[in-house]
Design a protein around this motif. Sequence first.
Motif: not given
Length: 239
Positions: A26-30, A51-61
């Motif tokens: 899962l990518g990052t950004g809007t 899923c594996v996130a590309t950022s802490e923000a995406t992980q949390a979302r």
Amino acid sequence: MSDDEQKIAAAERALQYVESGMKLGLGTGTTAAKFVDLLGPKVQAGLELTCVATSEATQARAKALGIRMSTLDETPFLDLTIDGADQLDGELHLIKGGGGALLREKIVATSSDRMIVIADASKRVEMLGSHPLPVEVVRFGLTATRNTVIALASDAGCEGEITLRQGADGKPFLTDSGNYILDCAFGRIEEPEDLDDALKMVPGVVENGLFLGIADLAIVAGPDGITLLSAKDNDNGDD
Ligand code: 5RP
């Protein structure tokens, strides 16, 4: 269609490539966030994903939406990564890192069988470079690293202002891995491979935002609909 609506349209189209049982980056950004938001209800309705996130923000979302999250160490081979981009050209060369996640984004994308880029039409350019190229650097020796980036980028035909990215608090922006970002306003990047090679020579550079030969497909949503750009044949089919 506004840029925002175009981002949603691209994200919606990307759902067609997601199958139950997949291991998904899962990518990052809007734009990537819109994809995650669309994925949440599908997972709640029974779509089985790891899923594996590309950022802490995406992980949390993603976690907040009930999406099962793993780490790249637990799940090192992914089927597909879906992410946004700051710019993309006709050869599916990308500039990424506007959101500061370029290092994890590149690690996750290159651990995936396929990478699909989702973007609004403003991201599609003939030549990369009008968006500053993010370069992630270690904090130690910042000035020396910056000087070497200037010299080697110039050898690769790229010159322009290089600024240390600032966070909202006015302090230098720190990536999820604790590094700085140099935003390099080169204007035009005529030979992205040469620049990529040059930046890789700088010891203090961790990674740069050029994604070359990584993306397989781009879903670009514009006012007139969706355009698919495939890396395989560079055959641009309109919907
Ligand atoms: C984050 C990225 C993003 O994909 C890129 O900045 C595009 O973001 P947005 O979808 O918000 O325009 O590379 O590091």
